[in-house]
Design an enzyme around this catalytic site. Structure first.
Site, PDB file in Angstrom:
ATOM      1  N   TYR A 201      -0.327  -4.615  24.616  1.00 40.89           N
ATOM      2  CA  TYR A 201      -1.769  -4.334  24.591  1.00 40.89           C
ATOM      3  C   TYR A 201      -2.210  -4.174  26.043  1.00 40.89           C
ATOM      4  O   TYR A 201      -2.149  -5.147  26.806  1.00 40.89           O
ATOM      5  CB  TYR A 201      -2.535  -5.493  23.952  1.00 40.89           C
ATOM      6  CG  TYR A 201      -2.369  -5.624  22.445  1.00 40.89           C
ATOM      7  CD1 TYR A 201      -1.248  -6.244  21.882  1.00 40.89           C
ATOM      8  CD2 TYR A 201      -3.354  -5.140  21.577  1.00 40.89           C
ATOM      9  CE1 TYR A 201      -1.113  -6.372  20.505  1.00 40.89           C
ATOM     10  CE2 TYR A 201      -3.222  -5.268  20.197  1.00 40.89           C
ATOM     11  CZ  TYR A 201      -2.098  -5.880  19.671  1.00 40.89           C
ATOM     12  OH  TYR A 201      -1.970  -6.012  18.305  1.00 40.89           O
ATOM     13  N   PRO A 293      -9.126  -2.639  14.573  1.00 44.69           N
ATOM     14  CA  PRO A 293      -7.697  -2.922  14.400  1.00 44.69           C
ATOM     15  C   PRO A 293      -7.030  -3.708  15.534  1.00 44.69           C
ATOM     16  O   PRO A 293      -5.844  -4.025  15.436  1.00 44.69           O
ATOM     17  CB  PRO A 293      -7.074  -1.523  14.278  1.00 44.69           C
ATOM     18  CG  PRO A 293      -8.038  -0.597  14.914  1.00 44.69           C
ATOM     19  CD  PRO A 293      -9.396  -1.193  14.756  1.00 44.69           C
ATOM     20  N   TYR A 385      -3.356 -14.725  16.024  1.00 45.14           N
ATOM     21  CA  TYR A 385      -2.568 -13.500  15.817  1.00 45.14           C
ATOM     22  C   TYR A 385      -1.526 -13.694  14.716  1.00 45.14           C
ATOM     23  O   TYR A 385      -1.358 -12.837  13.851  1.00 45.14           O
ATOM     24  CB  TYR A 385      -1.898 -13.079  17.139  1.00 45.14           C
ATOM     25  CG  TYR A 385      -1.451 -11.633  17.137  1.00 45.14           C
ATOM     26  CD1 TYR A 385      -2.239 -10.635  17.707  1.00 45.14           C
ATOM     27  CD2 TYR A 385      -0.249 -11.256  16.549  1.00 45.14           C
ATOM     28  CE1 TYR A 385      -1.847  -9.299  17.695  1.00 45.14           C
ATOM     29  CE2 TYR A 385       0.155  -9.926  16.525  1.00 45.14           C
ATOM     30  CZ  TYR A 385      -0.652  -8.957  17.103  1.00 45.14           C
ATOM     31  OH  TYR A 385      -0.251  -7.647  17.083  1.00 45.14           O
TER      32      TYR A 385
HETATM   33  P1  FAD Z   1      -7.179   0.275   1.205  1.00 41.47           P
HETATM   34  O1  FAD Z   1      -5.846   0.158   1.813  1.00 41.47           O
HETATM   35  O2  FAD Z   1      -8.167   1.216   1.812  1.00 41.47           O
HETATM   36  O3  FAD Z   1      -6.953   0.657  -0.322  1.00 41.47           O
HETATM   37  C1  FAD Z   1      -7.982   1.083  -1.168  1.00 41.47           C
HETATM   38  C2  FAD Z   1      -7.419   2.016  -2.218  1.00 41.47           C
HETATM   39  O4  FAD Z   1      -8.447   2.357  -3.132  1.00 41.47           O
HETATM   40  C3  FAD Z   1      -6.920   3.322  -1.646  1.00 41.47           C
HETATM   41  O5  FAD Z   1      -5.613   3.589  -2.094  1.00 41.47           O
HETATM   42  C4  FAD Z   1      -7.929   4.355  -2.123  1.00 41.47           C
HETATM   43  O6  FAD Z   1      -7.331   5.623  -2.349  1.00 41.47           O
HETATM   44  C5  FAD Z   1      -8.400   3.728  -3.416  1.00 41.47           C
HETATM   45  N1  FAD Z   1      -9.739   4.148  -3.845  1.00 41.47           N
HETATM   46  C6  FAD Z   1     -10.809   4.480  -3.091  1.00 41.47           C
HETATM   47  N2  FAD Z   1     -11.852   4.790  -3.858  1.00 41.47           N
HETATM   48  C7  FAD Z   1     -11.450   4.663  -5.134  1.00 41.47           C
HETATM   49  C8  FAD Z   1     -12.090   4.850  -6.392  1.00 41.47           C
HETATM   50  N3  FAD Z   1     -13.361   5.240  -6.456  1.00 41.47           N
HETATM   51  N4  FAD Z   1     -11.383   4.619  -7.509  1.00 41.47           N
HETATM   52  C9  FAD Z   1     -10.079   4.224  -7.456  1.00 41.47           C
HETATM   53  N5  FAD Z   1      -9.431   4.027  -6.287  1.00 41.47           N
HETATM   54  C10 FAD Z   1     -10.107   4.246  -5.144  1.00 41.47           C
HETATM   55  N6  FAD Z   1      -4.425  -4.046   9.314  1.00 41.47           N
HETATM   56  C11 FAD Z   1      -3.507  -4.999   9.640  1.00 41.47           C
HETATM   57  O7  FAD Z   1      -3.494  -6.052   8.996  1.00 41.47           O
HETATM   58  N7  FAD Z   1      -2.612  -4.839  10.660  1.00 41.47           N
HETATM   59  C12 FAD Z   1      -2.595  -3.700  11.395  1.00 41.47           C
HETATM   60  O8  FAD Z   1      -1.730  -3.559  12.258  1.00 41.47           O
HETATM   61  C13 FAD Z   1      -3.576  -2.681  11.095  1.00 41.47           C
HETATM   62  N8  FAD Z   1      -3.591  -1.534  11.800  1.00 41.47           N
HETATM   63  C14 FAD Z   1      -4.401  -0.519  11.377  1.00 41.47           C
HETATM   64  C15 FAD Z   1      -4.331   0.679  12.069  1.00 41.47           C
HETATM   65  C16 FAD Z   1      -5.132   1.726  11.670  1.00 41.47           C
HETATM   66  C17 FAD Z   1      -5.055   3.024  12.428  1.00 41.47           C
HETATM   67  C18 FAD Z   1      -5.999   1.587  10.530  1.00 41.47           C
HETATM   68  C19 FAD Z   1      -6.849   2.741  10.043  1.00 41.47           C
HETATM   69  C20 FAD Z   1      -6.070   0.398   9.849  1.00 41.47           C
HETATM   70  C21 FAD Z   1      -5.292  -0.671  10.269  1.00 41.47           C
HETATM   71  N9  FAD Z   1      -5.324  -1.884   9.606  1.00 41.47           N
HETATM   72  C22 FAD Z   1      -4.464  -2.893   9.996  1.00 41.47           C
HETATM   73  C23 FAD Z   1      -6.247  -2.103   8.488  1.00 41.47           C
HETATM   74  C24 FAD Z   1      -5.597  -1.960   7.132  1.00 41.47           C
HETATM   75  O9  FAD Z   1      -4.946  -0.709   7.025  1.00 41.47           O
HETATM   76  C25 FAD Z   1      -6.662  -2.104   6.024  1.00 41.47           C
HETATM   77  O10 FAD Z   1      -7.454  -3.226   6.296  1.00 41.47           O
HETATM   78  C26 FAD Z   1      -6.031  -2.265   4.643  1.00 41.47           C
HETATM   79  O11 FAD Z   1      -5.499  -1.033   4.205  1.00 41.47           O
HETATM   80  C27 FAD Z   1      -7.049  -2.768   3.603  1.00 41.47           C
HETATM   81  O12 FAD Z   1      -6.454  -2.812   2.335  1.00 41.47           O
HETATM   82  P2  FAD Z   1      -7.321  -2.614   1.039  1.00 41.47           P
HETATM   83  O13 FAD Z   1      -6.354  -2.721  -0.084  1.00 41.47           O
HETATM   84  O14 FAD Z   1      -8.495  -3.477   1.069  1.00 41.47           O
HETATM   85  O15 FAD Z   1      -7.904  -1.132   1.136  1.00 41.47           O
HETATM   86  C1  PHB Z   2       0.285  -0.691  14.465  1.00 41.39           C
HETATM   87  O1  PHB Z   2       1.491  -0.827  14.700  1.00 41.39           O
HETATM   88  O2  PHB Z   2      -0.144   0.242  13.769  1.00 41.39           O
HETATM   89  C2  PHB Z   2      -0.682  -1.656  15.029  1.00 41.39           C
HETATM   90  C3  PHB Z   2      -0.212  -2.733  15.745  1.00 41.39           C
HETATM   91  C4  PHB Z   2      -1.108  -3.634  16.284  1.00 41.39           C
HETATM   92  C5  PHB Z   2      -2.464  -3.457  16.094  1.00 41.39           C
HETATM   93  C6  PHB Z   2      -2.934  -2.379  15.353  1.00 41.39           C
HETATM   94  C7  PHB Z   2      -2.038  -1.471  14.821  1.00 41.39           C
HETATM   95  O3  PHB Z   2      -3.330  -4.332  16.648  1.00 41.39           O
END
Ligand code: FAD
Ligand code: PHB
Length: 397
Positions: A201, A293, A385
């Site tokens: 980081y 994130p 973390y």
């Molecule tokens: P989502 O994963 O968003 O799942 C929701 C699902 O619902 C999706 O499949 C969607 O298609 C579906 N859906 C939407 N609307 C509808 C509807 N109307 N009807 C039926 N289905 C629907 N988190 C970490 O813990 N560690 C990390 O390193 C990290 N890095 C990240 C990096 C990036 C670039 C991003 C964008 C996110 C990151 N996150 C990280 C966050 C993590 O990806 C999300 O917090 C996580 O996906 C949340 O899970 P969820 O199941 O709540 O929602």
């Molecule tokens: C990742 O690998 O996508 C990643 C790692 C650390 C973070 C966020 C995303 O804090």
């Protein structure tokens, strides 16, 4: 169709919930708006807390993760051209994190669910929630053009930030807490061996950069950018050049370059709704809260929510009591706010804010110096973390 728990969304929250319920002998059906192939290929998170890893193993879903994931016991904070390691193992009594892509977790969860005969309805369109303030809520949707109806006892709103569940709650019930940041992340996935064994980081005058990875051959890298950054202005060479500048060290750190496989821009926000429940609808994961994130927490927090929800539903179906279900929101929000605090803190520690004065810059560098030199401060970072303990305790008065 009829089931005990209707789950909207096949992300980490919805799928882990379906598995937890199956273990407890509770029926569920998952409705997902996207095709299977799409959710199994969407590049997102990469860091799993020890508690998430342990839960996946407990559910016998961790076999491929244990083989292909990379256990990490520290991260590097890089500033003023020098790296400083935060040693998780030493600071947390042996804990670490697992580097394993979210879409690989999704593949494992979907495969196991399908193999066990569990129902996931992909490409469910026009999903709408009805009678959520009753004990017989209904989900209506269309599939291949046909109108469908799912009757259930409870609905789990696991449909992410842009889903429909949160908005099905009557106006005036939810209170929203929101913060947008004046920047986003430009992320790439590259066919290049990671230039470091652990995540880096970096706080740099030009803005934040993060070196992460997916395997010994694939790097995942991020750059702080404008929230509305135009990817067309970022040819691959410019991205590598900027990463090189922000990750540079006094002793000549060399970034490994390679073919860029995927690029994207993510906005950053902190967001919470309270309460996380209304009638028979329980919100879990990103549908109820978003963190920036920087702390790698979103997926892990989604998993923590559904652990609480599964325990509440288990208590209800076993004993008829709703004690835990009634405390669902309160229990989850206690963790949610601690994770909000940590994610906001990591973000403000590492990013360049447009409004920064020379004073703020000095203060930020002093904080990094403190975090990397004080046992108390580095322990605070490390224990957050790797993941705070999972608790069902009462809120302190
Ligand atoms: P989502 O994963 O968003 O799942 C929701 C699902 O619902 C999706 O499949 C969607 O298609 C579906 N859906 C939407 N609307 C509808 C509807 N109307 N009807 C039926 N289905 C629907 N988190 C970490 O813990 N560690 C990390 O390193 C990290 N890095 C990240 C990096 C990036 C670039 C991003 C964008 C996110 C990151 N996150 C990280 C966050 C993590 O990806 C999300 O917090 C996580 O996906 C949340 O899970 P969820 O199941 O709540 O929602
Ligand atoms: C990742 O690998 O996508 C990643 C790692 C650390 C973070 C966020 C995303 O804090």
């Amino acid at each position: 169709m009829k089931t005990q728990v209707g789950i909207v969304g096949a992300g980490p929250a919805g799928l882990v919930l379906a598995h937890l319920l199956e273990r407890a002998g509770i029926e569920s059906i998952v409705l997902e708006t996207q095709p299977r192939q799409y959710i199994e290929g969407r590049v997102r998170a990469g860091v799993l807390e020890q508690g998430t890893v342990d839960l996946l193993n407990e559910l016998a879903l961790g076999e491929r993760m244990m083989r292909q994931g990379l256990m990490h016991y520290g991260i590097e904070l890089r500033f003023k051209g020098r790296g400083h390691r935060i040693d998780f193992k030493q600071l947390t009594g042996g804990k670490g994190v697992m580097i394993y892509a979210q879409h690989e977790v999704i593949k494992d969860l979907v495969a196991a669910r399908v193999a066990a005969g569990g129902q996931i309805c992909f490409e469910a369109r026009e999903v709408g929630l009805h009678e959520i303030d009753s004990e017989n809520p209904v989900i209506r949707f269309t599939q291949n053009g046909a109108a469908m109806e799912l009757q259930c006892d409870f609905i789990a709103g696991c449909d992410g930030f842009h889903g429909v569940c949160r908005d099905s709650i009557p106006s005036g019930v939810l209170k929203t807490y929101d913060r947008e940041y004046p920047f986003g992340w430009l992320g790439i996935l590259a066919e290049a061996p990671p230039a470091s064994d652990e995540l880096i980081y970096a706080n740099h005058e030009r803005g934040f950069a993060l070196l992460s990875m997916r395997s010994p051959k694939i790097s995942r890298l991020y750059l702080q950018c404008r929230p509305d950054e135009d990817l067309d202005e970022w040819p691959d060479d410019r991205i590598w050049e900027e990463l090189h500048l922000r990750l540079a060290t006094r002793d000549g750190f060399a970034l490994t370059r390679g073919r860029v496989l995927q690029k994207g821009v993510t906005g950053m926000r902190s967001f919470v709704v309270e309460p996380m429940q209304f009638g028979s609808l329980f919100l879990a994961g990103d549908s109820a809260h978003i963190v920036p994130p920087t702390g790698a927490k979103g997926l892990n927090l989604a998993v923590a929510d559904v652990r609480v929800l599964a325990l509440g539903l288990e208590e209800f179906y076993r004993t008829g009591k709703r004690e835990l279900l009634q405390r669902y929101s309160e229990i989850c929000l206690r963790r949610v706010w601690k994770i909000q605090r940590f994610s906001w803190w990591m973000t403000s520690l590492l990013h360049k804010f447009g409004s920064d004065s020379e004073f703020d810059r000095r203060r930020q560098l002093a904080e990094l110096d403190y975090v990397t030199s004080s046992l108390a401060a580095s322990t605070t970072l490390a224990e957050n973390y790797v993941g705070l303990p999972f608790e069902l305790g009462q809120e302190p008065e």
